[in-house]
Design an enzyme around this catalytic site. Sequence first.
Site, PDB file in Angstrom:
ATOM      1  N   LYS A 178      -3.565  13.697  -1.059  1.00  0.00           N
ATOM      2  CA  LYS A 178      -3.754  14.410  -2.320  1.00  0.00           C
ATOM      3  C   LYS A 178      -3.984  13.392  -3.429  1.00  0.00           C
ATOM      4  CE  LYS A 178      -1.374  15.679  -5.642  1.00  0.00           C
ATOM      5  NZ  LYS A 178      -2.398  15.279  -6.634  1.00  0.00           N
ATOM      6  N   GLU A 252       6.948   4.867  -4.017  1.00  0.00           N
ATOM      7  CA  GLU A 252       6.502   3.680  -4.766  1.00  0.00           C
ATOM      8  C   GLU A 252       6.361   4.099  -6.209  1.00  0.00           C
ATOM      9  OE1 GLU A 252       6.287   0.781  -3.624  1.00  0.00           O
ATOM     10  OE2 GLU A 252       5.925   0.945  -1.478  1.00  0.00           O
ATOM     11  N   CYS A 286       1.448  -0.733 -11.983  1.00  0.00           N
ATOM     12  CA  CYS A 286       2.902  -0.619 -11.780  1.00  0.00           C
ATOM     13  C   CYS A 286       3.558  -1.992 -11.723  1.00  0.00           C
ATOM     14  CB  CYS A 286       3.191   0.161 -10.509  1.00  0.00           C
ATOM     15  SG  CYS A 286       2.357  -0.514  -9.071  1.00  0.00           S
ATOM     16  N   GLU A 385       8.463   2.019 -19.122  1.00  0.00           N
ATOM     17  CA  GLU A 385       7.131   1.644 -18.658  1.00  0.00           C
ATOM     18  C   GLU A 385       6.095   2.226 -19.616  1.00  0.00           C
ATOM     19  OE1 GLU A 385       5.588   3.521 -15.059  1.00  0.00           O
ATOM     20  OE2 GLU A 385       5.155   1.519 -14.313  1.00  0.00           O
TER      21      GLU A 385
HETATM   22  P1  NAD Z   1       2.524  11.017 -11.610  1.00  0.00           P
HETATM   23  O1  NAD Z   1       3.852  10.861 -10.966  1.00  0.00           O
HETATM   24  O2  NAD Z   1       2.384  11.917 -12.749  1.00  0.00           O
HETATM   25  O3  NAD Z   1       1.448  11.513 -10.520  1.00  0.00           O
HETATM   26  C1  NAD Z   1       1.280  10.882  -9.281  1.00  0.00           C
HETATM   27  C2  NAD Z   1       0.770  11.896  -8.259  1.00  0.00           C
HETATM   28  O4  NAD Z   1       1.754  12.902  -8.043  1.00  0.00           O
HETATM   29  C3  NAD Z   1      -0.480  12.621  -8.684  1.00  0.00           C
HETATM   30  O5  NAD Z   1      -1.292  12.799  -7.549  1.00  0.00           O
HETATM   31  C4  NAD Z   1       0.061  13.953  -9.201  1.00  0.00           C
HETATM   32  O6  NAD Z   1      -0.893  14.985  -9.133  1.00  0.00           O
HETATM   33  C5  NAD Z   1       1.208  14.203  -8.253  1.00  0.00           C
HETATM   34  N1  NAD Z   1       2.297  15.056  -8.766  1.00  0.00           N
HETATM   35  C6  NAD Z   1       2.697  15.249 -10.050  1.00  0.00           C
HETATM   36  N2  NAD Z   1       3.789  16.059 -10.079  1.00  0.00           N
HETATM   37  C7  NAD Z   1       4.082  16.379  -8.792  1.00  0.00           C
HETATM   38  C8  NAD Z   1       5.097  17.156  -8.163  1.00  0.00           C
HETATM   39  N3  NAD Z   1       6.043  17.777  -8.861  1.00  0.00           N
HETATM   40  N4  NAD Z   1       5.111  17.236  -6.815  1.00  0.00           N
HETATM   41  C9  NAD Z   1       4.192  16.589  -6.078  1.00  0.00           C
HETATM   42  N5  NAD Z   1       3.191  15.842  -6.618  1.00  0.00           N
HETATM   43  C10 NAD Z   1       3.134  15.734  -7.960  1.00  0.00           C
HETATM   44  O7  NAD Z   1       2.078   9.535 -11.929  1.00  0.00           O
HETATM   45  P2  NAD Z   1       0.858   9.048 -12.852  1.00  0.00           P
HETATM   46  O8  NAD Z   1       1.286   9.090 -14.258  1.00  0.00           O
HETATM   47  O9  NAD Z   1      -0.381   9.733 -12.439  1.00  0.00           O
HETATM   48  O10 NAD Z   1       0.745   7.515 -12.350  1.00  0.00           O
HETATM   49  C11 NAD Z   1       1.308   6.457 -13.001  1.00  0.00           C
HETATM   50  C12 NAD Z   1       2.650   6.086 -12.383  1.00  0.00           C
HETATM   51  O11 NAD Z   1       2.500   5.624 -11.049  1.00  0.00           O
HETATM   52  C13 NAD Z   1       3.317   4.940 -13.130  1.00  0.00           C
HETATM   53  O12 NAD Z   1       4.678   5.230 -13.335  1.00  0.00           O
HETATM   54  C14 NAD Z   1       3.171   3.776 -12.181  1.00  0.00           C
HETATM   55  O13 NAD Z   1       4.118   2.770 -12.350  1.00  0.00           O
HETATM   56  C15 NAD Z   1       3.250   4.428 -10.866  1.00  0.00           C
HETATM   57  N6  NAD Z   1       2.660   3.569  -9.838  1.00  0.00           N
HETATM   58  C16 NAD Z   1       3.469   2.993  -8.895  1.00  0.00           C
HETATM   59  C17 NAD Z   1       2.942   2.149  -7.943  1.00  0.00           C
HETATM   60  C18 NAD Z   1       3.802   1.508  -6.892  1.00  0.00           C
HETATM   61  O14 NAD Z   1       3.276   1.150  -5.844  1.00  0.00           O
HETATM   62  N7  NAD Z   1       5.094   1.341  -7.087  1.00  0.00           N
HETATM   63  C19 NAD Z   1       1.590   1.888  -7.946  1.00  0.00           C
HETATM   64  C20 NAD Z   1       0.795   2.466  -8.930  1.00  0.00           C
HETATM   65  C21 NAD Z   1       1.344   3.323  -9.862  1.00  0.00           C
END
Ligand code: NAD
Length: 482
Positions: A178, A252, A286, A385
Site C-alpha cells: 500500500k 520503521e 527519517c 521531527e
Molecule cells: P504516515 O504515518 O502518515 O503514513 C505512512 C503510511 O501509512 C501511508 O501509506 C499512509 O497512507 C498509511 N496510514 C496512515 N494512517 C494509517 C492507519 N491508521 N493505518 C494504516 N495505515 C495508515 O507517515 P508520513 O507522514 O506519510 O511519512 C513520514 C513519516 O515516515 C516520518 O515520521 C518519517 O520519519 C517516517 N519514516 C520512517 C522511516 C524509517 O525507516 N524509520 C523511513 C522514512 C520515513
Amino acid sequence: MSHGSSSLFIGGQWVTSHSAEVNTVINATTEEAMGRTPIADAADVDAAVAAARRAFDGTGWSDLQPGERADAMERFADEMAKRSTLIAETVTAENGMPISLSVGANGFSGAGLLRYYAGLIREFPLEEIRAGDLPGNILVRREPLGVVAALVPWNYPQGLAMMKIAPALAAGCTVVLKPALETALDANIMAEAAAAAGLPAGVFNVVPGGVEAGQALVAHPGVDKVSFTGSTATGRIIGEVTGRLLRPVTLELGGKSAAVILDDADIPAAVAGLADVSFPNNGQTCTANTRVLAPAHRYEEVLDAVTDLARSMTVGDPLDPATAIGPVVSARQRERIEGYIATGRGEGARLTTGGGRPAHLDRGWFLEPTVFGDVRNDMVIAREEIFGPVIAVIPFRDENEAVALANDSDYGLAGSVWTGDTERGLALARRIRTGTIGINGYRVDNAAPFGGYKASGLGRENGPEGLMAFFQVKSVLLPTAT
Ligand code: NAD
C-alpha cells in the site's frame, strides 16, 4: 502506461478498482496534476489479500527452490533497472526529491535490494540439524510467514517499499503493497516491472490508498505479517492493532538524530558532509541528522559553517542535477514546517539563515534551508521531527554531555560522529542509543541492519536481519531411536 487511472495491480493483472474515489497526484514543483490512481477501499484490499493468499497457499511461490525465487527476483531487478530513469524522475516530480539523490535512492535502490536478497537467499541455511539438549536431534526450519502487508510513506517510496518486498519475496512470502497516495504513480511502475518480469500472479499486488485502505490491510484476517514505515503516531496505532491480533509487525518510524562534531574534527569537512546527512531530500528523511551537537568552545565556528552551508545550497527545480534543495511534498507539509520555524523563534532559538519561502520561486512548495543556533535540547525544535530543511545547532561541554544530549531524545534511528580519530568516534558511537550511526558520514547500506531504538520503531530491515523478519521458525524433533 498499459493501464487506466482506475486500475489496481492485483493477481498479476490491472483490474478496475471497486472504489469510485480518485487520487490526483500533484507535482510538488509545478503544483499541477501529474496523474491519477484509484483510492483503494476495503473491498479492493480484500481482493488484493485474496490474490496474495492464493499465491501463497496454492500456486507454489513458497515451495519453489530458493534459487528459483532468486532467478525471478533478478528478472524483476532487471525490469526495475530498465525503468530507473522513469522511476527517479517520477518520484522527483511527486515529492520534490533532488534528482541527484533520486537516481540512486529511487531509480536503482529497488533493483539493488532485489539483487542483494536474491544473492542472500541462494546461500541462506533454511534448515539446520541441531543436537538436542535432551537425547535426539532437532531439525530447525525457517518457513515463510505468509501474506505480507507492506505500508510505506511518500518520502523514499521505492527504496522503503523494496526494503520489505525483496526480503519477503526471498523468504517465500507474497506481498500486498500500500503506497502513500502522494507517490502512487511510481508504485505502479514497480507493478509494471513485476508484470514484465513474469512474477507469478498474486505474488506482488499494489493498492494505493489512504487511512481506510491502510486500516483494512493491517487488520485483514488474510494477512500474516505487517511491515510498516511511516510516522511514529501511525506506528503506535498499527502496533495496537497488531498487538491485539498477535500479528508479527515491523515498524520503521520517525527520528530526530544527532550529528556529534567532536573538537578534533576537521570542521569545514565535517560540515560539508552534513549537506547529505542533515538535509537529504529537503529534510524529508527519517534518518536526517537534524540536531548538530557542537563543542562549546568551537560553537560559533560550527554554527557559522552550518549557516554558510545552508546559504550555499541551490534551491530550485529538483529535476536540475545542480539542485540541492527541492520543494517539500505538499502545501500541508510546508505549513507544518513553517509552524515549527515559528515555534523555534518563539522559544528563543536564534535563526541564522532561512526561515521563509525563497523569493525567486513563486510556484512549488519550496522552503529555504533553515538553521537555528542557541538551541537547547529541551526546545520543541530539538525534540520533534520537523521533516523539512531545518537544523538545530546545540552546544556541549564534553563528550559525556554530547552522549547525554544525543541520547536525550524520544527517538533513536540514526546519527553520526565527526572526528579526526576513528577509534574515538567508535567509542562514542557505542554509547549512543540508536539503530544506525556513521563515523564521518552516514549511509543506508543494504547489508547493514536498519531500524530504531525507542520511538523510532520495532525490528530491523536490511541485511540478514531483514530477511529473518519474514520467517517463522519450526522445530522438528527427530526420533531418538536410530
Ligand atoms: P504516515 O504515518 O502518515 O503514513 C505512512 C503510511 O501509512 C501511508 O501509506 C499512509 O497512507 C498509511 N496510514 C496512515 N494512517 C494509517 C492507519 N491508521 N493505518 C494504516 N495505515 C495508515 O507517515 P508520513 O507522514 O506519510 O511519512 C513520514 C513519516 O515516515 C516520518 O515520521 C518519517 O520519519 C517516517 N519514516 C520512517 C522511516 C524509517 O525507516 N524509520 C523511513 C522514512 C520515513
